[in-house]
Design a protein around this motif. Sequence first.
Motif, PDB file in Angstrom:
ATOM      1  N   GLU A   1     -50.227  -7.786-125.037  1.00 22.52           N
ATOM      2  CA  GLU A   1     -49.683  -8.547-123.909  1.00 22.52           C
ATOM      3  C   GLU A   1     -50.190  -9.988-123.929  1.00 22.52           C
ATOM      4  OE1 GLU A   1     -50.405  -6.540-120.206  1.00 22.52           O
ATOM      5  OE2 GLU A   1     -49.398  -4.724-120.889  1.00 22.52           O
TER       6      GLU A   1
ATOM      7  N   HIS B   1     -39.245 -18.367-125.723  1.00 22.82           N
ATOM      8  CA  HIS B   1     -38.746 -18.176-124.358  1.00 22.82           C
ATOM      9  C   HIS B   1     -38.160 -16.778-124.160  1.00 22.82           C
ATOM     10  CE1 HIS B   1     -39.351 -22.419-123.670  1.00 22.82           C
ATOM     11  NE2 HIS B   1     -38.658 -22.682-124.759  1.00 22.82           N
ATOM     12  N   PRO B   2     -39.018 -15.757-124.117  1.00 30.07           N
ATOM     13  CA  PRO B   2     -38.507 -14.395-123.938  1.00 30.07           C
ATOM     14  C   PRO B   2     -37.837 -14.225-122.573  1.00 30.07           C
ATOM     15  CG  PRO B   2     -40.907 -14.398-124.160  1.00 30.07           C
ATOM     16  CD  PRO B   2     -40.468 -15.799-124.235  1.00 30.07           C
ATOM     17  N   PHE B   3     -36.792 -13.411-122.522  1.00 25.86           N
ATOM     18  CA  PHE B   3     -36.153 -13.089-121.253  1.00 25.86           C
ATOM     19  C   PHE B   3     -37.130 -12.330-120.371  1.00 25.86           C
ATOM     20  CE2 PHE B   3     -32.185 -13.543-123.715  1.00 25.86           C
ATOM     21  CZ  PHE B   3     -31.526 -14.430-122.889  1.00 25.86           C
ATOM     22  N   ASN B   4     -37.822 -11.377-120.979  1.00 27.86           N
ATOM     23  CA  ASN B   4     -38.767 -10.533-120.253  1.00 27.86           C
ATOM     24  C   ASN B   4     -39.942 -10.237-121.184  1.00 27.86           C
ATOM     25  OD1 ASN B   4     -40.151  -8.532-118.882  1.00 27.86           O
ATOM     26  ND2 ASN B   4     -38.299  -7.448-118.239  1.00 27.86           N
ATOM     27  N   ASN B   5     -41.112 -10.724-120.837  1.00 30.86           N
ATOM     28  CA  ASN B   5     -42.297 -10.507-121.677  1.00 30.86           C
ATOM     29  C   ASN B   5     -42.586  -9.026-121.873  1.00 30.86           C
ATOM     30  OD1 ASN B   5     -42.864 -13.192-122.131  1.00 30.86           O
ATOM     31  ND2 ASN B   5     -44.167 -13.373-120.338  1.00 30.86           N
ATOM     32  N   ARG B   6     -42.341  -8.245-120.854  1.00 33.71           N
ATOM     33  CA  ARG B   6     -42.629  -6.808-120.929  1.00 33.71           C
ATOM     34  C   ARG B   6     -41.796  -6.130-122.020  1.00 33.71           C
ATOM     35  NH1 ARG B   6     -46.385  -3.796-120.979  1.00 33.71           N
ATOM     36  NH2 ARG B   6     -46.027  -1.691-120.329  1.00 33.71           N
ATOM     37  N   GLN B   7     -40.540  -6.541-122.165  1.00 36.95           N
ATOM     38  CA  GLN B   7     -39.688  -5.960-123.209  1.00 36.95           C
ATOM     39  C   GLN B   7     -40.194  -6.327-124.605  1.00 36.95           C
ATOM     40  OE1 GLN B   7     -35.868  -7.510-122.108  1.00 36.95           O
ATOM     41  NE2 GLN B   7     -35.306  -5.645-121.011  1.00 36.95           N
TER      42      GLN B   7
ATOM     43  N   LEU C   1     -33.607 -10.613-127.115  1.00 39.64           N
ATOM     44  CA  LEU C   1     -34.819 -10.612-126.291  1.00 39.64           C
ATOM     45  C   LEU C   1     -35.298 -12.015-125.941  1.00 39.64           C
ATOM     46  CD1 LEU C   1     -36.925  -7.785-127.999  1.00 39.64           C
ATOM     47  CD2 LEU C   1     -35.649  -7.664-125.854  1.00 39.64           C
TER      48      LEU C   1
ATOM     49  N   TYR D   1     -34.457 -16.393-125.327  1.00 36.37           N
ATOM     50  CA  TYR D   1     -33.503 -17.466-125.060  1.00 36.37           C
ATOM     51  C   TYR D   1     -33.282 -18.301-126.319  1.00 36.37           C
ATOM     52  CZ  TYR D   1     -33.726 -16.823-119.978  1.00 36.37           C
ATOM     53  OH  TYR D   1     -33.626 -16.317-118.715  1.00 36.37           O
TER      54      TYR D   1
END
Length: 124
Positions: free
Chosen positions: A10, A21-27, A68, A70
Amino acid sequence: MKITDQLAIENAVLKHAVKLHPFNNRQVVLALSTDYACMLDFDDETGQLDASSVTRALKSLAVEEPNLFYTPEAAKDLDEDNLKGTAPGGSLPSYSTLKSKEQRMVTDALERMGIKRQTEKGGE
């Protein structure tokens, strides 16, 4: 996978995936810890996650799963040798920078009130 390994992944995503620039870091963390876990290397002595392995995994992830991010095309700009990234939000300016900025603000405020600062040579 141990909890410490998950936290290390993480942290690595927060530090190194910023350019993508990830859409969602968790994914991204989930993808790295499951499908791309074989690409991640941990130091045997310290247990630290190897930064260059994170970069390689992120590059591969951006190519295989561009949805995943941008800007998945920014993966080619990730540098494996220079990974001294900062946490999100950057770092604080140095004390000397803050001090000189404070001096400029004080001088500006005094000049606005009509008070001129004396110079070292005994000026006004």
